[in-house]
Design a protein around this motif. Structure first.
Motif, mmCIF file in Angstrom:
data_model
loop_
_atom_site.group_PDB
_atom_site.id
_atom_site.type_symbol
_atom_site.label_atom_id
_atom_site.label_comp_id
_atom_site.label_asym_id
_atom_site.label_seq_id
_atom_site.Cartn_x
_atom_site.Cartn_y
_atom_site.Cartn_z
ATOM 1 N N ILE A 59 0.832 -1.201 0.000
ATOM 2 C CA ILE A 59 0.000 0.000 0.000
ATOM 3 C C ILE A 59 0.864 1.247 0.000
ATOM 4 O O ILE A 59 1.754 1.398 0.851
ATOM 5 N N HIS A 60 0.576 2.133 -0.933
ATOM 6 C CA HIS A 60 1.148 3.481 -0.899
ATOM 7 C C HIS A 60 0.047 4.437 -0.453
ATOM 8 O O HIS A 60 -0.860 4.752 -1.225
ATOM 9 N N PRO A 61 0.107 4.926 0.792
ATOM 10 C CA PRO A 61 -0.944 5.810 1.301
ATOM 11 C C PRO A 61 -0.702 7.262 0.889
ATOM 12 O O PRO A 61 -0.437 8.130 1.738
ATOM 13 N N GLY A 62 -0.748 7.527 -0.398
ATOM 14 C CA GLY A 62 -0.447 8.874 -0.865
ATOM 15 C C GLY A 62 -0.719 9.025 -2.341
ATOM 16 O O GLY A 62 -1.400 8.208 -2.974
ATOM 17 N N ASP A 63 -0.165 10.077 -2.907
ATOM 18 C CA ASP A 63 -0.353 10.453 -4.297
ATOM 19 C C ASP A 63 0.298 9.422 -5.226
ATOM 20 O O ASP A 63 1.475 9.079 -5.057
ATOM 21 N N ALA A 64 -0.445 8.954 -6.209
ATOM 22 C CA ALA A 64 0.108 7.966 -7.145
ATOM 23 C C ALA A 64 1.302 8.509 -7.912
ATOM 24 O O ALA A 64 2.175 7.738 -8.328
ATOM 25 N N ARG A 65 1.382 9.832 -8.086
ATOM 26 C CA ARG A 65 2.515 10.398 -8.825
ATOM 27 C C ARG A 65 3.835 10.140 -8.107
ATOM 28 O O ARG A 65 4.873 9.942 -8.751
ATOM 29 N N ASP A 66 3.824 10.150 -6.783
ATOM 30 C CA ASP A 66 5.047 9.826 -6.035
ATOM 31 C C ASP A 66 5.434 8.362 -6.226
ATOM 32 O O ASP A 66 6.623 8.020 -6.272
ATOM 33 N N LEU A 67 4.432 7.493 -6.324
ATOM 34 C CA LEU A 67 4.717 6.080 -6.588
ATOM 35 C C LEU A 67 5.300 5.894 -7.988
ATOM 36 O O LEU A 67 6.258 5.139 -8.178
ATOM 37 N N PHE A 68 4.746 6.606 -8.969
ATOM 38 C CA PHE A 68 5.277 6.509 -10.333
ATOM 39 C C PHE A 68 6.757 6.889 -10.379
ATOM 40 O O PHE A 68 7.522 6.352 -11.191
ATOM 41 N N ASP A 69 7.169 7.825 -9.529
ATOM 42 C CA ASP A 69 8.569 8.267 -9.521
ATOM 43 C C ASP A 69 9.540 7.120 -9.272
ATOM 44 O O ASP A 69 10.687 7.170 -9.736
ATOM 45 N N VAL A 70 9.111 6.117 -8.518
ATOM 46 C CA VAL A 70 10.045 5.066 -8.103
ATOM 47 C C VAL A 70 9.698 3.693 -8.657
ATOM 48 O O VAL A 70 10.401 2.719 -8.364
#
Length: 231
Positions: free
Chosen positions: A111-122
């Motif tokens: 789970i990434h509890p935040g903005d999907a754009r931050d997940l896309f970064d990594v």
């Protein structure tokens, strides 16, 4: 100091009330299920996630904005051979998902509890085998359409992280969101797979109704189910 880009975020992060049981799920379970490399303080250089360490070489699926988690848990339980990452900034929804994961006893979710754009970064390039965008925030006012997910700011990094041939599913009950989806998604490297009206009027074979779809049907809005493939 980091090179973190400035990103406006629109929408709720937390509701007015969080149940004590939900806070307990967050305190006890969230840290172990969150990929630490998404956090900017822990990973200021934006080193890619080690998906092999997270999921042991399994195919990875991504659900963007999982709401209360009904669909994500269903997919995880039905497909134990894959790993699923869910991104959701609304912490009440994250807590609801954690409760459902306990009940279902599934272990192939992060789970990434935040903005999907931050997940896309990594996320590594071409690392995701399937993605879901189900009943996203419609932002109905015309001046707010740029906040929708189906805009270049989101679709460009999504296309980067999807494998060639990966499936991208979009469900919405908002006609104008359908229009914008059909205009924007193919422009960013996707083919629409529909061959006839039943392909967007009928849910996918492995579909499970979410609370958002149930609300749409109660209010006489018609769901649309669009399937794309990454070129």
């Amino acid at each position: 100091m980091t090179d973190r880009p400035h990103r406006n975020f629109y929408g709720r992060i937390k509701g007015k009330h969080l149940k004590a049981s939900h806070q307990g799920y967050l305190d006890a379970d969230l840290a172990a299920l969150s990929p630490g490399a998404v956090d900017w303080d822990a990973n200021p250089g934006r080193a890619p996630l080690d998906l092999g360490a997270l999921f042991g070489g399994r195919d990875i699926w991504l659900e963007i904005g999982f709401g209360g988690g009904e669909h994500l848990v269903h997919q995880a339980a039905t497909n134990p051979e894959v790993g699923i990452i869910g991104a959701e900034p609304y912490i009440n929804g994250v807590a609801m998902l954690l409760g459902k994961l306990r009940q279902a006893s599934v272990e192939n979710v992060r789970i990434h509890p935040g903005d999907a754009r931050d997940l896309f970064d990594v996320l590594p390039e071409a690392s995701i085998a399937k993605a879901f965008l189900l009943y996203p925030d419609p932002w109905p006012k015309s001046r707010h359409h740029r906040r929708r997910f189906v805009t270049p700011e989101h679709l460009e990094p999504l296309a980067r992280v999807l494998k060639p041939g990966a499936e991208f599913r979009v469900a919405t009950d908002i006609p104008d969101y359908v229009r914008q989806t059909m205009e924007e998604v193919p422009r960013h490297g996707f083919d629409w797979l529909a061959e006839g009206p039943s392909d967007w009027r009928t849910p996918w074979d492995d579909w499970v109704r979410t609370r958002y779809e149930a609300k749409a049907i109660r209010e006489d809005r018609v769901p649309h189910y669009m399937t794309f493939r990454r070129r």
